[in-house]
Scaffold this active site. Structure first.
Site, mmCIF file in Angstrom:
data_model
loop_
_atom_site.group_PDB
_atom_site.id
_atom_site.type_symbol
_atom_site.label_atom_id
_atom_site.label_comp_id
_atom_site.label_asym_id
_atom_site.label_seq_id
_atom_site.Cartn_x
_atom_site.Cartn_y
_atom_site.Cartn_z
ATOM 1 N NE ARG A 156 -2.305 0.712 3.877
ATOM 2 C CZ ARG A 156 -2.341 1.791 4.672
ATOM 3 N NH1 ARG A 156 -1.261 2.159 5.330
ATOM 4 N NH2 ARG A 156 -3.442 2.499 4.787
ATOM 5 N NE ARG A 191 -3.159 9.834 11.146
ATOM 6 C CZ ARG A 191 -2.977 8.531 10.960
ATOM 7 N NH1 ARG A 191 -1.900 8.086 10.339
ATOM 8 N NH2 ARG A 191 -3.864 7.654 11.406
ATOM 9 C CD GLU A 200 -2.165 9.927 6.232
ATOM 10 O OE1 GLU A 200 -1.342 9.867 7.181
ATOM 11 O OE2 GLU A 200 -2.633 11.000 5.808
ATOM 12 C CD GLU A 212 4.463 -2.554 7.634
ATOM 13 O OE1 GLU A 212 4.870 -1.398 7.417
ATOM 14 O OE2 GLU A 212 3.275 -2.823 7.902
ATOM 15 C CG ASP A 229 2.864 5.795 11.926
ATOM 16 O OD1 ASP A 229 3.977 5.225 11.887
ATOM 17 O OD2 ASP A 229 2.259 6.130 10.903
ATOM 18 N NE ARG A 269 2.516 12.310 8.911
ATOM 19 C CZ ARG A 269 1.317 12.033 8.422
ATOM 20 N NH1 ARG A 269 0.336 12.911 8.522
ATOM 21 N NH2 ARG A 269 1.081 10.864 7.831
#
Length: 584
Positions: free
Chosen positions: A179, A299, A301, A537, A335, A232
Site C-alpha cells: 500500500r 490525517r 490518508e 515491513e 505510528d 509533517r
C-alpha cells in the site's frame, strides 16, 4: 418546578462553558497549520463515501486519497454531488462503482515501473563475507527485489500534476511496497544502505537528490511524496544517507549540492514548535527537539479511521489536540505505540507533542556530526565549527535530560506542566518515562555514545535484562496494545541501529550481543521468506519466521527497509558456511 428550572439553568450554563472552552481553544491556537489541497479534501469525501457504501471489510482509507482524476476537479465534484443517496446518506454501491470507474484512476497509476540503471543480477564483490551458499542464494533474491520496487513518475503526472496527489520527483525511486506506493523519508536511509550493499550507487544518489528537492520546495523533507503529507516530516536521516554515499563514492559534488538543504532542514527541526528549552537539575538550560505536526484534523490518508477514534472525545478542542498528536506520532515513524500514550492502550491519550523523544535527539546529534563532517570535506570551516559546538551541546543535553544511570537507558521525557513563564521547562526525575522501549537504546548508534565503555557496559546489561530481547529480535515495547509499534513486533530500522551501535563499541560483550541479534534477525527474515516468498515491513520477534501484525492494516510485503537491513547486515557481519540458517 424550581428544581427543574435550576437543573435546566445549570445545563445551559455548562453547555455555554463547554462552548466557550472550545471557542477559546480554537481562537487561541497559534500553532501552525499547513493546509491541504482541494483535491485531497475531495478524495477524503470519496473515502468517506466508500466506507459508508462498501463497509469496513477490506477497506483501506489510503487507497482513495492515492487515486487521481480523469477530468478536472470541478467537473468531478459536480458529478459526485449528483450521485443519489439512500436515507442514511450513503451512495448505492453500484452507483459509486460506476462513478469511480468513470472519474478516477487507480491508486497505482501515477508511478510506473522503470529498470534501475545500475542493477546487475550479481554485482562484483557482492557480500564477500557471506560464505553459506544457501544464504547467498537468498540474499541475491532479496537484492533482485530492488527491480520490483523501482518506479518513476508517470509522464501523465508531469503533464497534469493538478489531477494527482503524488508529488512529482525527478529521479527514479524505490518504493516501500504494497500500500506504500510512494517514497517515504526515513525508510529511504535503510533502502540506501541496502542499495549500497548492492553496488547501486546511482539509484542511491537519485533518492537523495529527490529528498533534497523536497527541502528546496517545502523547507523540510515530507513524511512521504504525497500532497497530504506536507504537514509533517519524519525522522531526519538525510545527512546520514549523504555520509554513507560519500563514504562509498567520494562524490564531493553531491556534498556541495546537498549541504544548503541540510542547513535548511536543521533549522526546521531546531526552531519554532519543534524546539524546546529545558533546565536541568544544576540550573543549566538545554535546547532539545520534539515531533510536532503542522496539522489538527484527521490525517487525510486515514481520515475516516481518525474521525471514528476521535468520536470518543467530548469536544472539538480535545479532538484537535488529538489529531495533532496523532499526526505527530506519524511524524515520529512510530505510528502508533504505547510510547506516546498517557494511558495505554487508549489511543486517544496519544500525547506525542508533550514528549521529548530520545531517538529524535539522537538523530539530530548525528545530523550535527554529519554536517560538520560533510562541511569539512569541502572546506567550510565556519560550518564545521558551528556544528561541532552544536553536537557537543546536544550530547550534554542528552546526558542531562535523558540518561538514567539506574536503568542504564536513555529515557523519553514528558514535558508535563513544569514550564516557567519564560516557557522554559524544569527537569524533574518523575517526568522521565521509566518504561523500556527499543528507542531508549538508539543513542548507541551515535559514535559519541558507543565509544564510552563505562556507559556501554550498563547499556548492554540493561538491554539484556529489559525483556525487549526476544528469540527473533528486539521488540519495540513491552506493552501488547494491538498497535503495530508495540509488542510483539520488531522493526528493521530499530534492529539495525542498535546492532550497529553495539558492534562499534569497544566492549567485546557488546559486539558479541550485536552478532547474536544479527543471527536472530537474519534467521527470522529468511524463514518467513522461505515460507511465504516475501519480505515484510515488521516481524513478530517472539518466534522465528513470523511476520508482524497489529494496527489498522494487514502486514505489508515488499519491503524496502527490510530488504535494506538484511543486505546491510549481511555485508557487515556475513554468514559462516557452517552456521545453520533455519530456525532451531
Amino acid at each position: 418546578m424550581a428544581t427543574i428550572v435550576m437543573i435546566f439553568t445549570l445545563f445551559i450554563s455548562l453547555t455555554a462553558m463547554n462552548m466557550t472552552k472550545a471557542e477559546t481553544c480554537i481562537s487561541t491556537n497559534k500553532d501552525p497549520i499547513i493546509p491541504t489541497t482541494p483535491l485531497v479534501i475531495f478524495l477524503e469525501k470519496v473515502q468517506e463515501a466508500a466506507l459508508q457504501s462498501y463497509g469496513y471489510k477490506g477497506f483501506d482509507a489510503k487507497l482513495y486519497v492515492d487515486m487521481s482524476l480523469k477530468q478536472n476537479l470541478s467537473a468531478t465534484i459536480e458529478a459526485f454531488n449528483k450521485l443519489s443517496r439512500t436515507v442514511n446518506g450513503s451512495i448505492p454501491t453500484h452507483d459509486l462503482d460506476v462513478f469511480i470507474g468513470k472519474y478516477l484512476n487507480g491508486a497505482d497509476e501515477d508511478l510506473v515501473y522503470v529498470e534501475p540503471v545500475d542493477f546487475v543480477a550479481e554485482p562484483e564483490g557482492f557480500l564477500p563475507k557471506v560464505k553459506n551458499s544457501e544464504v547467498r542464494a537468498w540474499a541475491l533474491k532479496v537484492h533482485s527485489l530492488w527491480k520490483n520496487l523501482s518506479r518513476k513518475v508517470s509522464d501523465k503526472v508531469l503533464e497534469k500534476p493538478e489531477l494527482y496527489t503524488l508529488i512529482p520527483l525527478k529521479n527514479p525511486v524505490i518504493i516501500a511496497g504494497s500500500r506504500y506506493r510512494e517514497v517515504y523519508y526515513w525508510d529511504s536511509y535503510w533502502v540506501i544502505r541496502g542499495l549500497l550493499a548492492s553496488k547501486m550507487y546511482e539509484t542511491a544518489k537519485g533518492i537523495v537528490s529527490n529528498l533534497v528537492s523536497l527541502i528546496d520546495q517545502f523547507g523540510y523533507v515530507l513524511n512521504g511524496a504525497r500532497a497530504y503529507y506536507t504537514n509533517r516530516s519524519q525522522p531526519p536521516l538525510l545527512s546520514a544517507m549523504i555520509v554513507e554515499i560519500y563514504n562509498r563514492t567520494d562524490d564531493l559534488d553531491l556534498v556541495r549540492r546537498s549541504l544548503p538543504a541540510l542547513l535548511k532542514e536543521y533549522h526546521f527541526w531546531n526552531s519554532g514548535i519543534h524546539k524546546v528549552t529545558i533546565q536541568d537539575a544544576q540550573g543549566s538550560n538545554h535546547s532539545l527537539s520534539r515531533y510536532y505536526a503542522m496539522w489538527n484534523e484527521p490525517r487525510p490518508e486515514s481520515s475516516t479511521i481518525d474521525s471514528k477514534t476521535a468520536s470518543k472525545l467530548p469536544n472539538i478542542c480535545e479532538k484537535r489536540q488529538f489529531y495533532r498528536d496523532l499526526a505527530s506520532a506519524a511524524e515520529s515513524g512510530w505510528d502508533f505505540s504505547s510510547r506516546w500514550m498517557r494511558n495505554e492502550p487508549d489511543l486517544t491519550t496519544t500525547s506525542t507533542t508533550s514528549i521529548l523523544p530520545v531517538d529524535l535527539n539522537a538523530f539530530l546529534l548525528k545530523m550535527e556530526l554529519d554536517i560538520a563532517f560533510l562541511a569539512n570535506t569541502i572546506g567550510e570551516s565556519s560550518t564545521v565549527a558551528r556544528f561541532t559546538e552544536a553536537s557537543q551541546n546536544r550530547q550534554r543535553a542528552i546526558n542531562c535530560i535523558f540518561w538514567n544511570a539506574e536503568m542504564g537507558q536513555w529515557l523519553d521525557y514528558w514535558l508535563g506542566d513544569s514550564n516557567t513563564s519564560e516557557d522554559i521547562y524544569i527537569w524533574e526525575d518523575i517526568h522521565q518515562n521509566k518504561k523500556s522501549f527499543a528507542s531508549n537504546f538508539v543513542p548507541l548508534w551515535i559514535e559519541l555514545f558507543n565509544s564510552d565503555d563505562i556507559t556501554n557496559r550498563k547499556v548492554v546489561q540493561s538491554l539484556k535484562s529489559s525483556g525487549l530481547l526476544q528469540p527473533a529480535g528486539i521488540a519495540s515495547t513491552l506493552s501488547n496494545t494491538g498497535q503495530q509499534w508495540d509488542f510483539p513486533n520488531g522493526w528493521p530500522p530499530v534492529q539495525h541501529m542498535i546492532i550497529e551501535g553495539l558492534a562499534r563499541s569497544g566492549l567485546e560483550e557488546a559486539r558479541a550481543l550485536a552478532n547474536d541479534i544479527v543471527i536472530r534477525w537474519i534467521r527470522t527474515n529468511y524463514v518467513a521468506y522461505k515460507k511465504t516468498g516475501a519480505m515484510y515491513e515488521k516481524y513478530d520477534v517472539t518466534k522465528c519466521g513470523a511476520y508482524g501484525d497489529g494496527g489498522v492494516y494487514a502486514a505489508q510485503t515488499g519491503f524496502g527497509w527490510a530488504n535494506g537491513v538484511v543486505l546491510a547486515l549481511l555485508e557487515e557481519f556475513g554468514w559462516p558456511e557452517d552456521l545453520k540458517i533455519d530456525c532451531y
